[in-house]
Design an enzyme around this catalytic site. Structure first.
Site, PDB file in Angstrom:
ATOM      1  N   ASP A  15       0.821  -1.212   0.000  1.00  0.00           N
ATOM      2  CA  ASP A  15       0.000   0.000   0.000  1.00  0.00           C
ATOM      3  C   ASP A  15       0.859   1.269   0.000  1.00  0.00           C
ATOM      4  O   ASP A  15       1.995   1.268   0.467  1.00  0.00           O
ATOM      5  CB  ASP A  15      -0.906  -0.015   1.244  1.00  0.00           C
ATOM      6  CG  ASP A  15      -2.045   0.988   1.130  1.00  0.00           C
ATOM      7  OD1 ASP A  15      -2.366   1.402  -0.006  1.00  0.00           O
ATOM      8  OD2 ASP A  15      -2.605   1.362   2.174  1.00  0.00           O
ATOM      9  N   HIS A  32       2.657   3.578  -8.855  1.00  0.00           N
ATOM     10  CA  HIS A  32       2.427   2.159  -9.183  1.00  0.00           C
ATOM     11  C   HIS A  32       3.609   1.600  -9.982  1.00  0.00           C
ATOM     12  O   HIS A  32       4.016   0.455  -9.782  1.00  0.00           O
ATOM     13  CB  HIS A  32       1.132   2.004  -9.974  1.00  0.00           C
ATOM     14  CG  HIS A  32      -0.105   2.384  -9.193  1.00  0.00           C
ATOM     15  ND1 HIS A  32      -0.366   1.918  -7.925  1.00  0.00           N
ATOM     16  CD2 HIS A  32      -1.153   3.203  -9.501  1.00  0.00           C
ATOM     17  CE1 HIS A  32      -1.512   2.411  -7.487  1.00  0.00           C
ATOM     18  NE2 HIS A  32      -2.016   3.203  -8.432  1.00  0.00           N
ATOM     19  N   LEU A 126       9.803 -21.017  -4.737  1.00  0.00           N
ATOM     20  CA  LEU A 126       8.814 -20.086  -4.170  1.00  0.00           C
ATOM     21  C   LEU A 126       7.480 -20.125  -4.925  1.00  0.00           C
ATOM     22  O   LEU A 126       7.471 -20.119  -6.161  1.00  0.00           O
ATOM     23  CB  LEU A 126       9.387 -18.656  -4.269  1.00  0.00           C
ATOM     24  CG  LEU A 126       8.461 -17.523  -3.838  1.00  0.00           C
ATOM     25  CD1 LEU A 126       8.350 -17.454  -2.320  1.00  0.00           C
ATOM     26  CD2 LEU A 126       8.956 -16.178  -4.378  1.00  0.00           C
TER      27      LEU A 126
HETATM   28  C1  IPE Z   1      -5.467  -2.531  -0.126  1.00  0.00           C
HETATM   29  O1  IPE Z   1      -5.145  -1.203  -0.237  1.00  0.00           O
HETATM   30  C2  IPE Z   1      -5.455  -3.207  -1.466  1.00  0.00           C
HETATM   31  C3  IPE Z   1      -4.151  -3.346  -2.112  1.00  0.00           C
HETATM   32  C4  IPE Z   1      -3.004  -2.989  -1.611  1.00  0.00           C
HETATM   33  C5  IPE Z   1      -4.174  -3.964  -3.404  1.00  0.00           C
HETATM   34  P1  IPE Z   1      -6.262  -0.062  -0.372  1.00  0.00           P
HETATM   35  O2  IPE Z   1      -5.531   1.216  -0.562  1.00  0.00           O
HETATM   36  O3  IPE Z   1      -7.248  -0.446  -1.422  1.00  0.00           O
HETATM   37  O4  IPE Z   1      -6.982  -0.154   1.042  1.00  0.00           O
HETATM   38  P2  IPE Z   1      -7.740   0.971   1.885  1.00  0.00           P
HETATM   39  O5  IPE Z   1      -8.775   1.568   0.971  1.00  0.00           O
HETATM   40  O6  IPE Z   1      -6.718   1.987   2.304  1.00  0.00           O
HETATM   41  O7  IPE Z   1      -8.299   0.239   3.051  1.00  0.00           O
HETATM   42  C1  IPE Z   2      -1.604   0.289  -3.351  1.00  0.00           C
HETATM   43  O1  IPE Z   2      -1.364   1.665  -3.369  1.00  0.00           O
HETATM   44  C2  IPE Z   2      -1.869  -0.272  -4.728  1.00  0.00           C
HETATM   45  C3  IPE Z   2      -3.264  -0.598  -4.993  1.00  0.00           C
HETATM   46  C4  IPE Z   2      -4.234  -0.528  -4.134  1.00  0.00           C
HETATM   47  C5  IPE Z   2      -3.596  -1.042  -6.327  1.00  0.00           C
HETATM   48  P1  IPE Z   2      -2.548   2.722  -3.372  1.00  0.00           P
HETATM   49  O2  IPE Z   2      -2.920   2.999  -4.802  1.00  0.00           O
HETATM   50  O3  IPE Z   2      -3.674   2.267  -2.528  1.00  0.00           O
HETATM   51  O4  IPE Z   2      -1.838   3.983  -2.766  1.00  0.00           O
HETATM   52  P2  IPE Z   2      -2.442   4.959  -1.673  1.00  0.00           P
HETATM   53  O5  IPE Z   2      -2.829   4.103  -0.512  1.00  0.00           O
HETATM   54  O6  IPE Z   2      -3.605   5.661  -2.294  1.00  0.00           O
HETATM   55  O7  IPE Z   2      -1.321   5.885  -1.346  1.00  0.00           O
HETATM   56 MG    MG Z   3      -4.051   2.479  -0.546  1.00  0.00          MG
END
Ligand code: IPE
Ligand code: IPE
Ligand code: MG
Length: 249
Positions: A15, A32, A126
């Site tokens: 995240d 990303h 793995l």
């Molecule tokens: C969880 O992160 C999903 C992934 C890392 C793929 P999110 O960014 O979607 O989760 P919330 O919305 O902060 O809970």
């Molecule tokens: C995690 O990073 C990747 C996915 C959920 C696909 P985020 O896109 O949720 O990044 P933040 O949490 O908004 O910074």
């Molecule tokens: Mg996120």
């Protein structure tokens, strides 16, 4: 890594990509892209250390509610990752596995995933398990529906249903439950990830956003795991016995 108690199965909620980019005044997709590089690094490290399985949360069922251009950017990156990385994974004896609603993914990604799974199916190193369009609640509901159908068909009776049977209907039934769950970006929540499987998983939260999470940070998480006492509801017979309550818990 010598002397460390190594987790067999590590799960990671990767995240913080968007915030990482926004802090640099860049579009979220830039985060990303940088995050995808860390996937390569962490997969390589996990394989080298001797971890048996690595489950990466790449896209949740709830993430479909994000803007269209972010979603297409993410699946473009996944396509690129699979096109450039499958041969490398195969050479490193990694076996690819996917959990989540694959049917909902773009056709081009689906094809590459199926081909990647086929190509690496005989590998014994793995297990790289990628969660895509994944929801822990949906997985539990789907398992319940399948069990209900088996009862309806007369293959099972309600008395057969216990935790072991339920686990055998989960999409991770071929893997041990995660020993260690890492979440980056400072958020301290599960966000609908592996709800069934994480009943006794050790949790590790890192303040780093995923694009900043390096191999050495994975090692820190493993060191933290290694120093923990897992009791699974029992009493830890190996822990030193305290005769007087002189220290706080
Ligand atoms: C969880 O992160 C999903 C992934 C890392 C793929 P999110 O960014 O979607 O989760 P919330 O919305 O902060 O809970
Ligand atoms: C995690 O990073 C990747 C996915 C959920 C696909 P985020 O896109 O949720 O990044 P933040 O949490 O908004 O910074
Ligand atoms: Mg996120």
């Amino acid at each position: 890594m010598q002397g460390l108690n190594l987790p067999q199965h590590i799960a990671i909620i990767m995240d913080g990509n968007g915030r990482w980019a926004q802090r640099r005044r860049k579009p979220r997709i830039f985060g990303h892209q940088e995050g995808a590089k860390r996937v390569r690094e962490v997969v390589e490290a996990a394989g080298e250390i001797g971890v048996k399985a690595l489950t990466l949360f790449a896209f949740s069922e709830e993430n479909w509610a994000r803007p269209e251009d972010e979603i297409s950017g993410l699946f473009g990156l996944l396509r690129h990752y699979l096109e450039t990385e499958i041969e490398n994974l195969h050479k490193k004896n990694v076996r690819l596995k996917i959990i989540g609603n694959v049917a909902r993914l773009p056709e081009s990604c689906r094809k590459l995933l199926i081909e990647g799974i086929r190509r690496t199916s005989g590998n014994s190193g793995l297990v790289l398990n990628i969660a895509l369009s994944y929801s822990g609640r949906t997985e539990i509901v789907d398992a319940a529906r399948q069990i209900a159908k088996s009862v309806q068909a007369g293959d099972l009776v309600p008395e057969d249903i216990d935790a072991n049977l339920f686990a055998s209907f989960m999409t991770t039934s071929d893997l041990p439950d995660p020993d260690l769950l890492i979440r980056t970006s400072g958020e301290q929540r599960i966000s609908n990830f592996l709800l069934w499987q994480c009943a006794y998983t050790e949790l590790y939260f890192s303040d780093l956003c995923w694009p900043d999470f390096r191999r050495s940070d994975l090692m820190l998480a493993i060191e933290s795991f290694s120093s923990r006492h897992r009791r699974f509801g029992k009493i830890d017979a190996t822990a030193p016995q305290i005769s007087m309550m002189t220290e706080p818990c």
